[in-house]
Design a protein around this motif. Structure first.
Motif, mmCIF file in Angstrom:
data_model
loop_
_atom_site.group_PDB
_atom_site.id
_atom_site.type_symbol
_atom_site.label_atom_id
_atom_site.label_comp_id
_atom_site.label_asym_id
_atom_site.label_seq_id
_atom_site.Cartn_x
_atom_site.Cartn_y
_atom_site.Cartn_z
ATOM 1 N N ARG A 191 -54.373 30.060 -76.870
ATOM 2 C CA ARG A 191 -55.608 30.670 -77.334
ATOM 3 C C ARG A 191 -56.444 29.682 -78.132
ATOM 4 N NH1 ARG A 191 -53.777 34.699 -79.809
ATOM 5 N NH2 ARG A 191 -53.797 35.906 -77.919
ATOM 6 N N SER A 192 -57.717 29.617 -77.801
ATOM 7 C CA SER A 192 -58.545 28.732 -78.602
ATOM 8 C C SER A 192 -59.545 29.533 -79.427
ATOM 9 C CB SER A 192 -59.269 27.746 -77.695
ATOM 10 O OG SER A 192 -59.827 28.458 -76.628
ATOM 11 N N ASN A 193 -59.655 30.828 -79.140
ATOM 12 C CA ASN A 193 -60.671 31.624 -79.814
ATOM 13 C C ASN A 193 -60.155 32.977 -80.236
ATOM 14 O OD1 ASN A 193 -63.041 30.051 -79.761
ATOM 15 N ND2 ASN A 193 -63.024 30.290 -77.540
ATOM 16 N N LEU A 194 -60.947 33.608 -81.075
ATOM 17 C CA LEU A 194 -60.664 34.994 -81.423
ATOM 18 C C LEU A 194 -60.819 35.875 -80.197
ATOM 19 C CD1 LEU A 194 -62.679 35.889 -84.634
ATOM 20 C CD2 LEU A 194 -60.254 36.247 -84.281
ATOM 21 N N VAL A 195 -60.033 36.944 -80.124
ATOM 22 C CA VAL A 195 -60.228 37.929 -79.072
ATOM 23 C C VAL A 195 -61.401 38.816 -79.496
ATOM 24 C CG1 VAL A 195 -59.220 40.025 -78.071
ATOM 25 C CG2 VAL A 195 -57.843 37.955 -78.280
ATOM 26 N N SER B 31 -52.964 44.967 -85.035
ATOM 27 C CA SER B 31 -54.053 44.676 -84.114
ATOM 28 C C SER B 31 -53.521 43.707 -83.089
ATOM 29 C CB SER B 31 -55.263 44.095 -84.832
ATOM 30 O OG SER B 31 -54.977 42.833 -85.336
ATOM 31 N N GLN B 32 -54.126 43.723 -81.920
ATOM 32 C CA GLN B 32 -53.577 42.933 -80.827
ATOM 33 C C GLN B 32 -53.606 41.448 -81.172
ATOM 34 O OE1 GLN B 32 -56.941 43.854 -78.035
ATOM 35 N NE2 GLN B 32 -56.149 42.098 -76.925
ATOM 36 N N SER B 33 -52.803 40.736 -80.465
ATOM 37 C CA SER B 33 -52.692 39.306 -80.660
ATOM 38 C C SER B 33 -54.062 38.629 -80.501
ATOM 39 C CB SER B 33 -51.684 38.846 -79.609
ATOM 40 O OG SER B 33 -51.879 37.546 -79.288
ATOM 41 N N GLY B 34 -54.349 37.689 -81.385
ATOM 42 C CA GLY B 34 -55.599 36.954 -81.251
ATOM 43 C C GLY B 34 -56.769 37.516 -82.031
ATOM 44 N N THR B 35 -56.510 38.497 -82.885
ATOM 45 C CA THR B 35 -57.624 39.119 -83.599
ATOM 46 C C THR B 35 -57.758 38.609 -85.037
ATOM 47 O OG1 THR B 35 -56.108 40.973 -83.946
ATOM 48 C CG2 THR B 35 -57.767 41.245 -82.235
ATOM 49 N N GLY B 36 -56.918 37.662 -85.405
ATOM 50 C CA GLY B 36 -57.103 37.013 -86.704
ATOM 51 C C GLY B 36 -56.134 37.418 -87.804
ATOM 52 N N LYS B 37 -54.996 37.984 -87.423
ATOM 53 C CA LYS B 37 -54.029 38.425 -88.451
ATOM 54 C C LYS B 37 -53.414 37.225 -89.186
ATOM 55 C CE LYS B 37 -51.381 40.744 -85.516
ATOM 56 N NZ LYS B 37 -52.129 40.485 -84.277
ATOM 57 N N THR B 38 -52.972 36.241 -88.408
ATOM 58 C CA THR B 38 -52.300 35.095 -89.029
ATOM 59 C C THR B 38 -53.223 34.418 -90.031
ATOM 60 O OG1 THR B 38 -51.120 34.787 -86.960
ATOM 61 C CG2 THR B 38 -51.022 32.971 -88.536
ATOM 62 N N ALA B 39 -54.446 34.150 -89.572
ATOM 63 C CA ALA B 39 -55.402 33.488 -90.459
ATOM 64 C C ALA B 39 -55.582 34.310 -91.736
ATOM 65 C CB ALA B 39 -56.722 33.311 -89.736
ATOM 66 N N ALA B 40 -55.574 35.644 -91.602
ATOM 67 C CA ALA B 40 -55.797 36.506 -92.767
ATOM 68 C C ALA B 40 -54.654 36.386 -93.773
ATOM 69 C CB ALA B 40 -55.947 37.960 -92.317
ATOM 70 N N ASP C 65 -44.223 38.764 -90.417
ATOM 71 C CA ASP C 65 -45.144 38.609 -89.287
ATOM 72 C C ASP C 65 -44.489 39.057 -87.987
ATOM 73 O OD1 ASP C 65 -47.419 37.944 -87.939
ATOM 74 O OD2 ASP C 65 -46.932 35.828 -87.757
ATOM 75 N N GLU C 66 -45.307 39.524 -87.052
ATOM 76 C CA GLU C 66 -44.836 39.926 -85.725
ATOM 77 C C GLU C 66 -43.665 40.908 -85.816
ATOM 78 O OE1 GLU C 66 -45.541 37.766 -82.604
ATOM 79 O OE2 GLU C 66 -46.546 36.089 -83.545
ATOM 80 N N ALA C 67 -43.889 41.978 -86.543
ATOM 81 C CA ALA C 67 -42.818 42.950 -86.772
ATOM 82 C C ALA C 67 -42.261 43.504 -85.463
ATOM 83 C CB ALA C 67 -43.336 44.085 -87.645
HETATM 84 N N1 LIG Z 1 -62.699 34.507 -88.750
HETATM 85 C C1 LIG Z 1 -62.441 33.770 -87.672
HETATM 86 N N2 LIG Z 1 -63.447 33.174 -87.013
HETATM 87 C C2 LIG Z 1 -63.217 32.414 -85.912
HETATM 88 N N3 LIG Z 1 -61.986 32.195 -85.394
HETATM 89 C C3 LIG Z 1 -60.955 32.778 -86.009
HETATM 90 C C4 LIG Z 1 -61.110 33.595 -87.181
HETATM 91 N N4 LIG Z 1 -59.886 34.024 -87.565
HETATM 92 C C5 LIG Z 1 -59.006 33.520 -86.677
HETATM 93 N N5 LIG Z 1 -59.636 32.757 -85.753
HETATM 94 C C6 LIG Z 1 -59.049 32.043 -84.596
HETATM 95 O O1 LIG Z 1 -58.751 33.016 -83.619
HETATM 96 C C7 LIG Z 1 -57.512 32.764 -83.000
HETATM 97 C C8 LIG Z 1 -56.584 33.946 -83.243
HETATM 98 O O2 LIG Z 1 -56.341 34.103 -84.629
HETATM 99 P P1 LIG Z 1 -54.905 34.442 -85.235
HETATM 100 O O3 LIG Z 1 -53.871 33.532 -84.669
HETATM 101 O O4 LIG Z 1 -55.058 34.511 -86.691
HETATM 102 O O5 LIG Z 1 -54.718 35.887 -84.598
HETATM 103 P P2 LIG Z 1 -53.440 36.820 -84.626
HETATM 104 O O6 LIG Z 1 -53.949 38.204 -84.631
HETATM 105 O O7 LIG Z 1 -52.537 36.385 -85.709
HETATM 106 O O8 LIG Z 1 -52.822 36.536 -83.220
HETATM 107 P P3 LIG Z 1 -51.304 36.211 -82.912
HETATM 108 O O9 LIG Z 1 -50.546 37.405 -83.304
HETATM 109 O O10 LIG Z 1 -51.279 35.900 -81.445
HETATM 110 O O11 LIG Z 1 -51.049 35.004 -83.754
HETATM 111 C C9 LIG Z 1 -56.995 31.465 -83.599
HETATM 112 O O12 LIG Z 1 -57.353 30.411 -82.729
HETATM 113 C C10 LIG Z 1 -57.729 31.373 -84.926
HETATM 114 O O13 LIG Z 1 -57.896 30.033 -85.324
#
Ligand SMILES: Nc1ncnc2c1ncn2[C@@H]1O[C@H](COP(=O)(O)OP(=O)(O)OP(=O)(O)O)[C@@H](O)[C@H]1O
Length: 482
Positions: free
Chosen positions: A70-74, A141-150, A245-247
């Motif tokens: 994944r390179s972007n947010l979903v 929330s589904q994978s890729g929606t920004g949980k990890t970053a949060a 994470d990833e419960a």
């Molecule tokens: N606020 C944001 N703006 C732009 N990109 C973001 C933002 N937050 C996260 N991302 C990017 O979006 C992608 C998904 O984010 P993240 O890994 O946090 O999601 P996730 O819900 O934890 O997914 P997973 O469970 O697959 O890890 C990552 O490439 C991350 O760098």
């Protein structure tokens, strides 16, 4: 493409895969048997079985694959639902990172990662996580929606770099997932070098009697538990933030649930507990409630897939050779930028990839024997357009975002273990999420009465006509491209 150039292409793919896998896993740990800490292996199996057999063991692998590619947010247009709220919880959500009053070093880190504004889940979750006094949170929330970053941002915000002991503890289901999250911590904390990170993962052997000085520890449940309890590298009473994470992946592995609960029991009552999951089945709920007292609970609905923007066809054949011929005719008649072809078994996928490359196609094969980093490398090359056709089985490809692929071919129709149509997989393979979806083309290969029956049932299920295509008629094929 001649046979040797096919071999060359495979070599190239593997070389690319190797370089990615060293990139991903070049940490100091030696790779021991994954079972040692009760952690899950990420790939394996014998070549002849259908990929559906290793369904269970693949959950962690899929999750990792998703992260690697994944390179972007979903994108999502859905709103976050707040299911339960701590009465002390902040009632607002934020539309910008500035509103969160982050430390300047962290704001710099966030912007350096290219984040302009909080994602949907972050808008609601971040104020809760950063509140004083700390709030507990369960978020789905589904994978890729920004949980990890949060949660990485929350951990980095809560540490006091002057204190040289672990203050944030994050557990992930596997070694590889822990490394991935660790990378996000390193990236986001790039301008905050006083904060140090330690990996509590197998193979990371420390001297007995030592005390960790790093403020953030990320690891797998078995090792984290050992480090807190048996080896006492960490004083759990000093932990301020605990992240699970990833419960959903976590509880799929035997032992992880107990280990996580045992870690949680050692933490002080004041410790902030945060739990994240991509799905929320009953078992995840029960687990979450045991781990997180008095939680805020938030949920982001998945964007539903639809067949509305897809043109669907089927081709009538009598054998796999005829199906292959039909495929060649289609390729001869229309220009296909990129296609994904699904087969039922690894064996068929390998055969088809070989035949297609003999015909001169640039083919990528995604196979169940590949370790997850190799799969990620293949997908990455496909995404970059280095190969035009991706042949795969369903399990391998699950979780791959196929939005950019205009043509999907079901060389074998998706069926479940009992041979019934697998409608969900059909939708997932060819469907597009509503508003963001481009138009697509799906071609189904039918080779027996039984598969015709499956096709009819899929058609009935979705109440969407699947048109017959005569692949001997070039004019007719050309029409489908318009
Ligand atoms: N606020 C944001 N703006 C732009 N990109 C973001 C933002 N937050 C996260 N991302 C990017 O979006 C992608 C998904 O984010 P993240 O890994 O946090 O999601 P996730 O819900 O934890 O997914 P997973 O469970 O697959 O890890 C990552 O490439 C991350 O760098």
């Amino acid at each position: 493409m001649a046979t040797d150039s096919w071999a060359l292409a495979v070599d190239e793919q593997e070389a690319a895969a190797e370089s990615i896998s060293t990139l991903q896993l070049n940490e100091k740990e030696d790779k021991q048997k994954p079972e040692e800490n009760g952690e899950e292996a990420v790939a394996g199996g014998d070549a002849d079985k259908t990929d559906d057999n290793d369904d269970n063991e693949d959950r962690a692998a899929q999750s990792l694959l998703n992260k690697l590619i994944r390179s972007n947010l979903v994108n999502t247009t859905n709103q976050v639902e707040v299911l339960q709220r701590d009465p002390n919880s902040p009632l607002y959500s934020v539309k910008s990172f500035e509103e969160l009053r982050l430390k300047p070093q962290l704001l710099q880190g966030v912007y350096a990662m290219g984040f302009n504004r909080p994602s949907k889940i972050q808008e609601t979750a971040l104020p809760m996580m950063l509140a004083e006094p700390p709030q507990n949170l369960i978020a789905q929330s589904q994978s890729g929606t920004g949980k990890t970053a949060a949660f990485v941002l929350a951990m980095l915000s809560h540490v006091d770099p002057a204190n040289k002991w672990p203050q944030c503890l994050c557990v992930s289901p596997t070694y590889e997932l822990a490394l991935q999250t660790g990378k996000v911590i390193e990236q986001m904390g790039k301008f905050y070098p006083e904060v140090k990170l330690m990996y509590a993962i197998r193979g990371n052997k420390l001297e007995r009697g030592m005390k960790l000085q790093e403020q953030i520890v990320i690891g797998t449940p078995g090792t984290v538990l050992d480090w807190c309890q048996k080896l006492r590298f960490i004083d759990p009473k000093k932990i301020k933030v605990f992240v699970l994470d990833e419960a959903d992946v976590m509880i799929a592995t035997q032992g992880h649930q107990d280990q996580s609960i045992r870690i949680q029991r050692m933490l002080p009552k004041t410790c902030q507990m945060l739990l994240f999951s991509a799905t929320f089945e009953e078992s995840v709920w029960n687990f979450a409630k045991r781990i997180v007292p008095d939680p805020n609970i938030i949920k982001l609905k998945r964007e539903e897939e639809t067949l509305d923007t897809i043109k669907q066809y089927y081709v009538n054949c009598n054998s796999r050779e005829e199906k292959f011929q039909a495929l060649c005719n289609i390729y001869g008649a229309i220009t296909i930028a990129q296609a994904m072809i699904f087969c039922h078994t690894r064996k068929t996928a390998a055969w088809l990839a070989g035949e297609l490359s003999k015909e001169g196609h640039q083919v990528a094969l995604l196979s169940g024997e590949m370790v997850v980093e190799q799969r990620a490398a293949v997908i990455d090359r496909f995404r970059q357009g280095k190969e035009k056709v991706l042949v795969t089985t369903n399990v391998c490809a699950r979780g791959i975002d196929v939005e950019q692929v205009s043509v999907v071919i079901n060389f074998d129709l998706p069926v479940d273990k009992d041979g019934n149509p697998d409608n969900e997989t059909y939708l997932h393979r060819i469907g597009r999420t509503g508003r963001f979806g481009k138009r697509g083309l799906a071609i189904n290969m039918v080779d027996s009465k039984a598969s015709m029956n499956i096709l009819n049932r899929i058609q009935e299920h979705f109440n969407k006509k699947i048109e017959k295509l005569d692949t001997d008629d070039l004019d007719e094929i050309e029409k489908i491209a318009n």
